[in-house]
Design a protein around this motif. Structure first.
Motif, PDB file in Angstrom:
ATOM      1  N   MET A  42       0.821  -1.223   0.000  1.00 33.22           N
ATOM      2  CA  MET A  42       0.000   0.000   0.000  1.00 33.22           C
ATOM      3  C   MET A  42       0.854   1.272   0.000  1.00 33.22           C
ATOM      4  N   MET A  43       2.135   1.183   0.339  1.00 31.16           N
ATOM      5  CA  MET A  43       2.972   2.383   0.411  1.00 31.16           C
ATOM      6  C   MET A  43       3.470   2.849  -0.960  1.00 31.16           C
ATOM      7  N   GLY A  44       3.570   1.944  -1.935  1.00 30.78           N
ATOM      8  CA  GLY A  44       4.145   2.428  -3.185  1.00 30.78           C
ATOM      9  C   GLY A  44       3.727   1.698  -4.434  1.00 30.78           C
ATOM     10  N   LYS A  70       4.699  10.960  -2.741  1.00 37.04           N
ATOM     11  CA  LYS A  70       3.282  10.623  -2.900  1.00 37.04           C
ATOM     12  C   LYS A  70       2.840  11.082  -4.285  1.00 37.04           C
ATOM     13  N   PRO A  71       1.910  10.357  -4.906  1.00 39.27           N
ATOM     14  CA  PRO A  71       1.442  10.806  -6.217  1.00 39.27           C
ATOM     15  C   PRO A  71       0.753  12.157  -6.117  1.00 39.27           C
ATOM     16  N   PRO A  72       1.034  13.054  -7.044  1.00 40.41           N
ATOM     17  CA  PRO A  72       0.260  14.311  -7.088  1.00 40.41           C
ATOM     18  C   PRO A  72      -1.198  13.998  -7.423  1.00 40.41           C
ATOM     19  N   ILE A  73      -2.085  14.958  -7.155  1.00 39.88           N
ATOM     20  CA  ILE A  73      -3.480  14.803  -7.594  1.00 39.88           C
ATOM     21  C   ILE A  73      -3.556  15.363  -9.011  1.00 39.88           C
ATOM     22  N   PHE A  74      -3.943  14.525  -9.958  1.00 39.30           N
ATOM     23  CA  PHE A  74      -3.957  14.939 -11.364  1.00 39.30           C
ATOM     24  C   PHE A  74      -5.319  15.549 -11.701  1.00 39.30           C
ATOM     25  N   LEU A  75      -5.392  16.883 -11.506  1.00 35.24           N
ATOM     26  CA  LEU A  75      -6.642  17.584 -11.793  1.00 35.24           C
ATOM     27  C   LEU A  75      -6.634  18.031 -13.245  1.00 35.24           C
ATOM     28  N   THR A  76      -7.030  17.127 -14.098  1.00 35.26           N
ATOM     29  CA  THR A  76      -7.104  17.439 -15.522  1.00 35.26           C
ATOM     30  C   THR A  76      -8.271  16.654 -16.103  1.00 35.26           C
ATOM     31  N   SER A  77      -8.946  17.233 -17.071  1.00 42.34           N
ATOM     32  CA  SER A  77     -10.079  16.508 -17.649  1.00 42.34           C
ATOM     33  C   SER A  77      -9.645  15.636 -18.814  1.00 42.34           C
ATOM     34  N   THR A  78      -8.437  15.923 -19.387  1.00 41.08           N
ATOM     35  CA  THR A  78      -8.038  15.157 -20.569  1.00 41.08           C
ATOM     36  C   THR A  78      -6.518  15.026 -20.622  1.00 41.08           C
ATOM     37  N   PHE A  79      -6.016  14.125 -21.466  1.00 45.10           N
ATOM     38  CA  PHE A  79      -4.582  13.829 -21.522  1.00 45.10           C
ATOM     39  C   PHE A  79      -4.083  13.978 -22.955  1.00 45.10           C
ATOM     40  N   VAL A  80      -2.872  14.511 -23.090  1.00 44.43           N
ATOM     41  CA  VAL A  80      -2.304  14.761 -24.425  1.00 44.43           C
ATOM     42  C   VAL A  80      -1.689  13.462 -24.957  1.00 44.43           C
ATOM     43  N   PHE A  81      -2.039  13.092 -26.195  1.00 46.65           N
ATOM     44  CA  PHE A  81      -1.477  11.875 -26.803  1.00 46.65           C
ATOM     45  C   PHE A  81      -0.100  12.183 -27.371  1.00 46.65           C
ATOM     46  N   GLN A 137      -6.703   7.271 -10.046  1.00 44.47           N
ATOM     47  CA  GLN A 137      -7.656   6.164 -10.040  1.00 44.47           C
ATOM     48  C   GLN A 137      -6.954   4.845 -10.376  1.00 44.47           C
ATOM     49  N   GLU A 138      -6.018   4.884 -11.334  1.00 42.73           N
ATOM     50  CA  GLU A 138      -5.364   3.628 -11.749  1.00 42.73           C
ATOM     51  C   GLU A 138      -4.434   3.096 -10.657  1.00 42.73           C
ATOM     52  N   ILE A 139      -3.743   3.995  -9.974  1.00 44.13           N
ATOM     53  CA  ILE A 139      -2.887   3.531  -8.866  1.00 44.13           C
ATOM     54  C   ILE A 139      -3.778   2.923  -7.783  1.00 44.13           C
ATOM     55  N   LEU A 140      -4.881   3.613  -7.490  1.00 46.16           N
ATOM     56  CA  LEU A 140      -5.820   3.115  -6.478  1.00 46.16           C
ATOM     57  C   LEU A 140      -6.352   1.731  -6.869  1.00 46.16           C
ATOM     58  N   GLU A 141      -6.700   1.563  -8.133  1.00 46.15           N
ATOM     59  CA  GLU A 141      -7.247   0.275  -8.581  1.00 46.15           C
ATOM     60  C   GLU A 141      -6.206  -0.833  -8.459  1.00 46.15           C
ATOM     61  N   ASP A 142      -4.958  -0.508  -8.818  1.00 51.59           N
ATOM     62  CA  ASP A 142      -3.892  -1.511  -8.660  1.00 51.59           C
ATOM     63  C   ASP A 142      -3.788  -1.943  -7.197  1.00 51.59           C
ATOM     64  N   ARG A 143      -3.861  -0.968  -6.296  1.00 52.58           N
ATOM     65  CA  ARG A 143      -3.679  -1.305  -4.863  1.00 52.58           C
ATOM     66  C   ARG A 143      -4.900  -2.003  -4.289  1.00 52.58           C
ATOM     67  N   ARG A 200      -4.223   7.345   0.520  1.00 52.95           N
ATOM     68  CA  ARG A 200      -3.783   7.647   1.891  1.00 52.95           C
ATOM     69  C   ARG A 200      -4.431   6.664   2.877  1.00 52.95           C
ATOM     70  N   SER A 201      -5.718   6.429   2.717  1.00 53.69           N
ATOM     71  CA  SER A 201      -6.447   5.563   3.651  1.00 53.69           C
ATOM     72  C   SER A 201      -5.952   4.120   3.601  1.00 53.69           C
TER      73      SER A 201
END
Ligand SMILES: Cc1ncc(COP(=O)(O)O)c(C=O)c1O
Length: 438
Positions: A36-38, A51-62, A96-102, A296-297
């Motif tokens: 859970m730590m990494g 710690k991972p930053p919070i990615f506040l973006t609605s879309t991603f550049v290809f 979300q993807e890191i959370l899902e992996d964990r 974090r939780s």
């Protein structure tokens, strides 16, 4: 022109993919509490941030148009396995993807998804798997909103349901499944164990054996989904006992601080892929900030749940012998030799920290007790660091018809308690003084 090589794409996906040496050390598989730590996060892809930053973006550049096309092939299902990179925040995002992996780590699941609430997870699963005219078989009772969704909302689309009581025997479960087969296509077997609010356990292994026996001859094999909110992911791991899909209100123990609302699903890649396609369409994904809070939780999940479980054992032992208490419905007190004790022995590794306290008396006594509590807060959730108490008959289950309430043991003298991580002696003192006041 640079062609679209695996190297380009692996550069994207390596941001989150666990390296083999990250989950194993000298051939030893690392435990969830360590992972859970990494797990799933490479600080070097985010300026070295621990710690991972919070990615506040609605879309991603290809990186290039071909990569964009390839990602959309994954998102739309033209190519199995989902998007290989980040596309648009309704579909996926780094937090979300890191959370899902964990989340998947706790149950050795192949894949996982996270949602904006527990009900968003359940609704997305039902929409993904059920068609008009289908039959859903479920254990009973279910969390009230889940019952409404299956019985009233899906009912509007011609979906039928059949249920069996959570504590049903192998034969009873088999009989209900066989009856459902005669009604139409059985889309899904949906369980909740322990059930809210009765704490009754469902025999997952028995459900699996019946499902496999009845649906072996071909055609659609209904997946077994289970809401594991009350004991998971620490004390019950239903994928190990025959479930295909495990659902969570992450609002409860996983979030654990009563400061967010979220949901989760873990299972095989095939089952999760079907649900992901529906989530992509309707946008029920958790937001990046809540996903970050959940990361974090999860770091303290085992600590918190273990402490809450120990506290609950002490509080329940005290309450059981109190003269103003009629009965305590706690998984640690199952009658030896009973079928519930047998299921507990096979499926569970801990009794949890949420239980039912039946006081001698009725609504007057339960209200007096609730109003007198000083440490425990009067609120209707569970699984947080703080102890919460409520009266289901007058609150969460107020809308349930009286005869059904009675059949389920949701009586006026029932107080539902979720024990937190406070000092156990302080909690005992709180219970003692509140009981004195009634
Ligand atoms: C067993 C169970 N499942 C699902 C839910 C719904 O979760 P949420 O409130 O996160 O939508 C709850 C909420 O209390 C619950 O207790």
């Amino acid at each position: 022109m640079k062609d679209e090589t695996e190297a380009d794409l692996s550069g994207v996906s390596s941001r989150r993919r666990p390296k083999a040496d990250a989950v194993e050390l000298n051939g030893r598989r690392l435990k969830p509490a360590t992972l859970m730590m990494g797990h799933g996060y490479d600080p070097m892809l985010s300026e070295g941030a621990l710690k991972p930053p919070i990615f506040l973006t609605s879309t991603f550049v290809f990186e290039n148009a071909a990569a964009g096309k390839r990602h959309f092939e994954g998102v739309t299902g033209k190519r199995p396995g989902g998007a290989e990179g980040l596309v648009y925040s309704r579909f996926n995002g780094p937090n979300q993807e890191i959370l899902e992996d964990r989340l998947g780590v706790w149950e050795d699941a192949e894949d996982a998804l996270t949602f904006s609430s527990g009900m968003a997870a359940i609704a997305t699963v039902l929409l993904a798997m059920v068609q008009p005219g289908d039959v859903i078989v479920h254990s009973a009772p279910l969390y009230a909103a889940t019952e409404t969704l299956i019985g009233k909302i899906l009912g509007r689309f011609g979906v039928q349901w059949l249920d069996f009581p959570a504590g049903a025997s192998r034969d009873e479960i088999h009989a209900v499944l066989a009856r459902a087969q005669g009604l139409g296509r059985v889309a899904l077997i949906y369980l909740e164990s322990p059930a809210n609010p009765t704490n009754q356990l469902v025999d997952i292994e028995a459900v699996r054996a019946s499902r496999d026996a009845l649906f072996a001859s071909g055609g659609h094999v209904p997946p077994i989904a289970i809401d594991n909110t009350f004991l998971g992911p620490l004390w019950q791991k239903p994928l190990h006992h025959g479930a295909d899909l495990v659902l969570y209100s992450l609002t409860k123990y996983a979030g654990g601080h009563s400061d967010l609302v979220a949901g989760g699903a873990v299972g095989s890649k095939a089952v999760i892929g079907q649900i992901r396609a529906m989530r992509n369409t309707i946008g029920t994904i958790v937001d990046p900030h809540s996903a970050w809070m959940l990361l974090r939780s999860l770091e303290t999940l085992e600590l918190r749940m273990s402490r809450a479980g120990e506290n609950a054992a002490r509080v329940c032992a005290y309450l059981r012998d109190h003269p103003k208490v009629e009965r305590v419905g706690y998984l640690g007190f199952l009658e030896p030799g009973s079928s519930q004790a047998d299921i507990y022995r096979r499926h569970c590794t801990g009794a949890g920290s949420t239980f039912s306290l039946y006081l001698k008396g009725g609504e007057r006594e339960s209200f007096a007790f609730l109003d007198a509590l000083r440490i425990a807060k009067l609120a209707v959730s569970l699984g947080g660091t703080e102890t919460l108490a409520s009266a289901p008959a007058a609150m969460t289950h107020l809308s349930v018809p009286d005869d059904r309430k009675l059949a389920l043991g949701i009586t006026d003298n029932l107080v539902r308690i979720s024990i937190g991580v406070e000092d156990a002696d302080d909690l005992l003192a709180d219970m003692e003084q509140a009981l004195k006041s009634i």
